[in-house]
Write a protein that holds these residues in place. Structure first.
Motif, PDB file in Angstrom:
ATOM      1  N   LYS A  73       0.829  -1.210   0.000  1.00 49.18           N
ATOM      2  CA  LYS A  73       0.000   0.000   0.000  1.00 49.18           C
ATOM      3  C   LYS A  73       0.866   1.265   0.000  1.00 49.18           C
ATOM      4  O   LYS A  73       0.640   2.208   0.753  1.00 49.18           O
ATOM      5  N   CYS A 107      -5.545   1.472   4.034  1.00 50.26           N
ATOM      6  CA  CYS A 107      -5.309   0.772   5.295  1.00 50.26           C
ATOM      7  C   CYS A 107      -6.598   0.698   6.107  1.00 50.26           C
ATOM      8  O   CYS A 107      -7.611   1.318   5.771  1.00 50.26           O
ATOM      9  N   SER A 108      -6.562  -0.049   7.203  1.00 52.09           N
ATOM     10  CA  SER A 108      -7.735  -0.181   8.054  1.00 52.09           C
ATOM     11  C   SER A 108      -8.099   1.159   8.681  1.00 52.09           C
ATOM     12  O   SER A 108      -7.240   2.049   8.823  1.00 52.09           O
ATOM     13  N   GLU A 143      -8.672   1.638  11.677  1.00 49.74           N
ATOM     14  CA  GLU A 143      -7.932   1.748  12.940  1.00 49.74           C
ATOM     15  C   GLU A 143      -6.548   2.339  12.703  1.00 49.74           C
ATOM     16  O   GLU A 143      -6.103   3.230  13.443  1.00 49.74           O
ATOM     17  N   LEU A 144      -5.860   1.846  11.682  1.00 44.12           N
ATOM     18  CA  LEU A 144      -4.530   2.403  11.389  1.00 44.12           C
ATOM     19  C   LEU A 144      -4.652   3.863  10.965  1.00 44.12           C
ATOM     20  O   LEU A 144      -3.857   4.707  11.408  1.00 44.12           O
ATOM     21  N   LYS A 156       0.601  -1.959  17.688  1.00 50.74           N
ATOM     22  CA  LYS A 156      -0.667  -1.857  16.958  1.00 50.74           C
ATOM     23  C   LYS A 156      -0.406  -1.583  15.477  1.00 50.74           C
ATOM     24  O   LYS A 156      -1.007  -2.208  14.595  1.00 50.74           O
ATOM     25  N   ALA A 195       1.272  -4.643  13.629  1.00 52.61           N
ATOM     26  CA  ALA A 195       0.372  -5.753  13.304  1.00 52.61           C
ATOM     27  C   ALA A 195      -0.184  -5.626  11.888  1.00 52.61           C
ATOM     28  O   ALA A 195      -0.506  -6.627  11.240  1.00 52.61           O
ATOM     29  N   GLU A 196      -0.270  -4.402  11.385  1.00 52.64           N
ATOM     30  CA  GLU A 196      -0.806  -4.196  10.034  1.00 52.64           C
ATOM     31  C   GLU A 196       0.242  -3.739   9.032  1.00 52.64           C
ATOM     32  O   GLU A 196       0.233  -4.169   7.873  1.00 52.64           O
ATOM     33  N   SER A 197       1.159  -2.893   9.458  1.00 56.36           N
ATOM     34  CA  SER A 197       2.122  -2.311   8.514  1.00 56.36           C
ATOM     35  C   SER A 197       3.461  -2.070   9.200  1.00 56.36           C
ATOM     36  O   SER A 197       3.585  -1.172  10.035  1.00 56.36           O
TER      37      SER A 197
END
Length: 269
Positions: free
Chosen positions: A76, A103-104, A106-107, A145, A148-150
């Motif tokens: 991304k 992205c989410s 949340e992010l 946090k 966990a995604e990026s």
């Protein structure tokens, strides 16, 4: 600030958290090599306060111009590279940004809160690109946090605005005719290379081969305690001539995608 001062400051910040780069630089110089820099890479978010359009301004003022753009779908990311208009020995500049809208939620919200916590005046600083973390980066919870995604977003939270890596121009080395030769020399001297996608990314047919060390580890002092986190890495690029005889000047997105992983926590294990 002139071009030489900016490039020196970027190296100074980079070397401070990447001691292996200075050691490799010195080791090659001891062999009689003269080190030339192929490119410098910088990370950011595509929030309009800190986007590529913001960070490029100083480089453009100092004589750089945009030469290409790149998309990294799986990570991304969007990126542009710049070359100096008159100084052909100046390193290329490669600036990438995380596409937050992909992205989410949340992010997105976490990054927004990080940027909102700053005095807006810091984003007006023409030297933002060498400002490091302009927010309070002391929360291990926020780091984990984001991680966990990026991994890219987590790295940005901890290290902020600085060079993510410098790159040795392998074409300028006299004692190494191939990137494989240079890689073997580095491994023989104890450095671990990024093997994601192979130790050499790219091919002569693509006109660019790249390799890199794994990022150094820095001890980060979070309020919850200390944690070792990958900082920066040293890259090596070998360029091949195009049909007109001139060396290829751009980048290969698929190769750069794997080079990005040099800061990945998982590769350190």
């Amino acid at each position: 600030m002139n071009k030489s001062q900016l490039l020196s400051k970027l190296w100074e910040q980079y070397a401070a958290i990447t001691p292996s780069a200075k050691k490799i630089h010195d080791l090659l110089e001891q062999k009689g090599e003269k080190i030339e820099n192929d490119h410098i890479a910088i990370r950011t978010f595509n929030d309009p306060r800190v986007s590529i359009a913001v960070l490029e301004k100083l480089f453009v003022q100092l004589g750089y111009e945009e030469k290409g753009d790149y998309i990294f779908e799986s990570k991304k990311l969007f990126a542009k590279h710049y070359e100096h208009t008159t100084d052909k020995n100046a390193p290329r500049i490669f600036i990438s940004e995380l596409e937050l809208e992909k992205c989410s939620s949340e992010l997105q919200q976490t990054v927004k809160q990080i940027l909102d916590s700053c005095d807006p005046a810091v984003f007006e600083n023409p030297e933002l690109v060498i400002s490091g973390t302009v927010w309070e980066a002391n929360s291990q919870e926020i780091y984990q946090k984001l991680l966990a995604e990026s991994e890219y977003a987590a790295w940005m939270y901890v290290y902020g605005f600085r060079a993510n890596h410098f790159t040795i121009n392998t074409n300028a080395l006299e004692g190494f005719k191939t990137l494989q030769d240079l890689n073997q020399f580095l491994e023989n001297n104890g450095w671990k290379l990024n093997a994601s996608g192979g130790k050499i990314k790219g091919t002569p047919e693509q006109l660019l081969e790249q390799s890199s060390t794994l990022a150094d580890l820095q001890t980060i002092h979070f309020k919850e305690g200390e944690q070792q986190i990958p900082s920066c890495y040293y890259e090596f690029a070998l360029r091949y001539p195009m049909a007109n005889g001139a060396l290829y000047q751009g980048f290969i997105a698929a190769s750069a995608d794997k080079i990005f992983e040099s800061t990945d926590v998982k590769l350190q294990k």
